[in-house]
Design a protein around this motif. Structure first.
Motif, PDB file in Angstrom:
ATOM      1  N   VAL A 171       0.741  -1.123  -0.040  1.00  0.00           N
ATOM      2  CA  VAL A 171       0.188  -0.038   0.007  1.00  0.00           C
ATOM      3  C   VAL A 171       0.819   1.107   0.043  1.00  0.00           C
ATOM      4  O   VAL A 171       0.717   2.059  -0.654  1.00  0.00           O
ATOM      5  N   LEU A 172       1.883   1.330   0.646  1.00  0.00           N
ATOM      6  CA  LEU A 172       2.801   2.302   0.927  1.00  0.00           C
ATOM      7  C   LEU A 172       3.504   2.428  -0.410  1.00  0.00           C
ATOM      8  O   LEU A 172       3.805   3.646  -1.056  1.00  0.00           O
ATOM      9  N   GLY A 173       3.852   1.641  -0.962  1.00  0.00           N
ATOM     10  CA  GLY A 173       4.400   1.245  -2.265  1.00  0.00           C
ATOM     11  C   GLY A 173       3.783   2.135  -3.335  1.00  0.00           C
ATOM     12  O   GLY A 173       4.292   2.730  -4.178  1.00  0.00           O
ATOM     13  N   TYR A 174       2.607   1.711  -3.568  1.00  0.00           N
ATOM     14  CA  TYR A 174       1.591   2.269  -4.396  1.00  0.00           C
ATOM     15  C   TYR A 174       1.206   3.646  -4.160  1.00  0.00           C
ATOM     16  O   TYR A 174       1.346   4.562  -5.266  1.00  0.00           O
ATOM     17  N   ILE A 175       1.240   3.992  -2.884  1.00  0.00           N
ATOM     18  CA  ILE A 175       1.080   5.552  -2.607  1.00  0.00           C
ATOM     19  C   ILE A 175       2.123   6.384  -3.020  1.00  0.00           C
ATOM     20  O   ILE A 175       1.920   7.273  -3.590  1.00  0.00           O
ATOM     21  N   PHE A 176       3.498   5.904  -2.946  1.00  0.00           N
ATOM     22  CA  PHE A 176       4.512   6.873  -3.262  1.00  0.00           C
ATOM     23  C   PHE A 176       5.054   6.554  -4.687  1.00  0.00           C
ATOM     24  O   PHE A 176       5.292   7.662  -5.365  1.00  0.00           O
ATOM     25  N   TYR A 177       4.740   5.574  -5.423  1.00  0.00           N
ATOM     26  CA  TYR A 177       5.210   5.261  -6.699  1.00  0.00           C
ATOM     27  C   TYR A 177       4.149   4.922  -7.614  1.00  0.00           C
ATOM     28  O   TYR A 177       4.147   5.293  -9.157  1.00  0.00           O
ATOM     29  N   GLU A 178       3.084   4.744  -7.306  1.00  0.00           N
ATOM     30  CA  GLU A 178       1.793   4.656  -8.037  1.00  0.00           C
ATOM     31  C   GLU A 178       1.920   3.532  -9.241  1.00  0.00           C
ATOM     32  O   GLU A 178       1.649   3.690 -10.548  1.00  0.00           O
ATOM     33  N   SER A 179       2.604   2.605  -9.157  1.00  0.00           N
ATOM     34  CA  SER A 179       2.853   1.385  -9.847  1.00  0.00           C
ATOM     35  C   SER A 179       2.476   0.046  -9.185  1.00  0.00           C
ATOM     36  O   SER A 179       2.977  -0.330  -8.133  1.00  0.00           O
ATOM     37  N   ILE A 180       1.661  -0.566  -9.878  1.00  0.00           N
ATOM     38  CA  ILE A 180       1.211  -1.736  -9.244  1.00  0.00           C
ATOM     39  C   ILE A 180       2.291  -2.966  -9.331  1.00  0.00           C
ATOM     40  O   ILE A 180       2.437  -3.842  -8.263  1.00  0.00           O
ATOM     41  N   LYS A 181       3.120  -3.078 -10.288  1.00  0.00           N
ATOM     42  CA  LYS A 181       4.010  -4.120 -10.342  1.00  0.00           C
ATOM     43  C   LYS A 181       5.170  -3.800  -9.308  1.00  0.00           C
ATOM     44  O   LYS A 181       5.713  -4.862  -8.600  1.00  0.00           O
ATOM     45  N   LEU A 182       5.464  -2.616  -9.091  1.00  0.00           N
ATOM     46  CA  LEU A 182       6.609  -2.100  -8.116  1.00  0.00           C
ATOM     47  C   LEU A 182       5.891  -2.578  -6.689  1.00  0.00           C
ATOM     48  O   LEU A 182       6.625  -2.733  -5.771  1.00  0.00           O
ATOM     49  N   SER A 183       4.704  -1.991  -6.395  1.00  0.00           N
ATOM     50  CA  SER A 183       3.947  -2.402  -5.314  1.00  0.00           C
ATOM     51  C   SER A 183       4.017  -3.748  -4.765  1.00  0.00           C
ATOM     52  O   SER A 183       4.092  -3.956  -3.684  1.00  0.00           O
ATOM     53  N   ILE A 184       3.804  -4.712  -5.883  1.00  0.00           N
ATOM     54  CA  ILE A 184       3.782  -6.132  -5.613  1.00  0.00           C
ATOM     55  C   ILE A 184       5.188  -6.337  -5.198  1.00  0.00           C
ATOM     56  O   ILE A 184       5.215  -7.165  -4.105  1.00  0.00           O
ATOM     57  N   PHE A 185       5.896  -6.183  -5.909  1.00  0.00           N
ATOM     58  CA  PHE A 185       7.565  -6.613  -5.801  1.00  0.00           C
ATOM     59  C   PHE A 185       7.717  -6.067  -4.440  1.00  0.00           C
ATOM     60  O   PHE A 185       8.287  -6.632  -3.625  1.00  0.00           O
ATOM     61  N   LEU A 186       7.552  -4.639  -3.964  1.00  0.00           N
ATOM     62  CA  LEU A 186       8.059  -4.093  -2.676  1.00  0.00           C
ATOM     63  C   LEU A 186       7.099  -4.825  -1.584  1.00  0.00           C
ATOM     64  O   LEU A 186       7.673  -4.985  -0.264  1.00  0.00           O
ATOM     65  N   GLY A 187       5.882  -5.208  -1.647  1.00  0.00           N
ATOM     66  CA  GLY A 187       5.142  -6.084  -0.854  1.00  0.00           C
ATOM     67  C   GLY A 187       5.646  -7.242  -0.386  1.00  0.00           C
ATOM     68  O   GLY A 187       5.532  -7.630   0.720  1.00  0.00           O
ATOM     69  N   ILE A 188       6.044  -7.991  -1.560  1.00  0.00           N
ATOM     70  CA  ILE A 188       6.629  -9.461  -1.310  1.00  0.00           C
ATOM     71  C   ILE A 188       7.926  -9.133  -0.530  1.00  0.00           C
ATOM     72  O   ILE A 188       8.241 -10.005   0.450  1.00  0.00           O
ATOM     73  N   SER A 189       8.828  -8.201  -0.778  1.00  0.00           N
ATOM     74  CA  SER A 189      10.116  -7.952  -0.050  1.00  0.00           C
ATOM     75  C   SER A 189       9.618  -7.601   1.549  1.00  0.00           C
ATOM     76  O   SER A 189      10.480  -8.070   2.422  1.00  0.00           O
TER      77      SER A 189
END
Length: 262
Positions: free
Chosen positions: A44-62
């Motif tokens: 969720v934080l990743g999407y707020i900061f970057y607005e990228s679903i793919k990057l948010s999924i990667f950051l979420g898994i990490s």
């Protein structure tokens, strides 16, 4: 060449049925819950900061994978704090029994009944007293049983007590006095720790507010519109990444400062 770090061997106690308090064995459900909490929060934080679903999924898994060992460490430390309080109650019970004229062996036996009134049967200290009493029944030395408990607990106060107890017990010292001194030291330590936690509570609350502020600030700017944040450009992504890194470093430094141990 640097020496290869030796693999930690879990201690099971002299009877093979004890707990190593430096090791935690979470259930599959715990792993799933911890991973999910970490992954969702970071995604969720990743999407707020970057607005990228793919990057948010990667950051979420990490984030989920990183959160698991952090949570394990927290649970282990919390368990040790509870064990120290329980250990203090055990010493006080033994001291009372010694004052009533019982010997050290009988004092451990009677302490189990006192502890059962205060703690559930599956509590760590009740299990430890059961192990000690079982070891005594199997003709194991009580000082060896206490030393084994100390090694597994990884608590400095328990280690110090076991060491002093062994010396006193073998040389005919005043065991009751040793126990009273240990209880006094542990009480002082717990009281000081509580005072410290009370003192830094306000600062910790401020830290939590500061933790939320950057996220709220980014959301506020985005809702205003007008292209104030352009995450589609390389400069926008780099700027956001730098801001996130500074944000994380500031949080870790603040957490380290407020994490006062005695």
């Amino acid at each position: 060449m640097s020496k290869k770090k030796e693999k930690y061997i879990e201690k099971k106690g002299l009877l093979g049925n004890a707990t190593d308090y430096a090791v935690l064995h979470p259930s599959v459900a715990d792993y799933i819950i911890w991973f999910t909490l970490g992954a969702v929060a970071v995604a969720v934080l990743g999407y707020i900061f970057y607005e990228s679903i793919k990057l948010s999924i990667f950051l979420g898994i990490s984030g989920g994978l990183i959160f698991i060992p952090l949570r394990k460490r927290y649970v282990i430390e919390k368990r040790k704090k509870v064990l120290l309080v329980q250990f203090r109650e055990m010493l006080e019970s033994i001291s009372t029994s010694l004052n009533s004229g019982k010997n050290i062996m009988d004092s451990f036996v009677s302490s189990r009944q006192d502890l059962m009134v205060q703690f559930p049967e599956d509590s760590d200290i009740v299990k430890e007293v059961n192990i000690i009493n079982q070891g005594i029944s199997n003709n194991l030395k009580i000082e060896d049983l206490l030393q084994d408990f100390a090694e597994r607990s990884k608590l400095p106060d328990v280690i110090d007590f076991a060491s002093v107890f062994t010396t006193c017990y073998n040389k005919g010292g005043n065991i009751n006095e040793v126990i009273k001194n240990s209880v006094s030291i542990i009480n002082d330590k717990i009281d000081i720790q509580m005072e410290i936690e009370t003192t830094v509570t306000a600062q910790k609350n401020d830290q939590y507010v500061m933790l939320v502020m950057p996220v709220a600030f980014i959301l506020a700017i985005k809702t205003m519109g007008g292209g104030l944040i352009d995450l589609s450009s390389a400069i926008g992504k780099i700027s956001m990444t730098i801001a996130v890194v500074i944000f994380i470093i500031a949080y870790l430094i603040g957490k380290k400062i407020l994490d006062i141990k005695i």
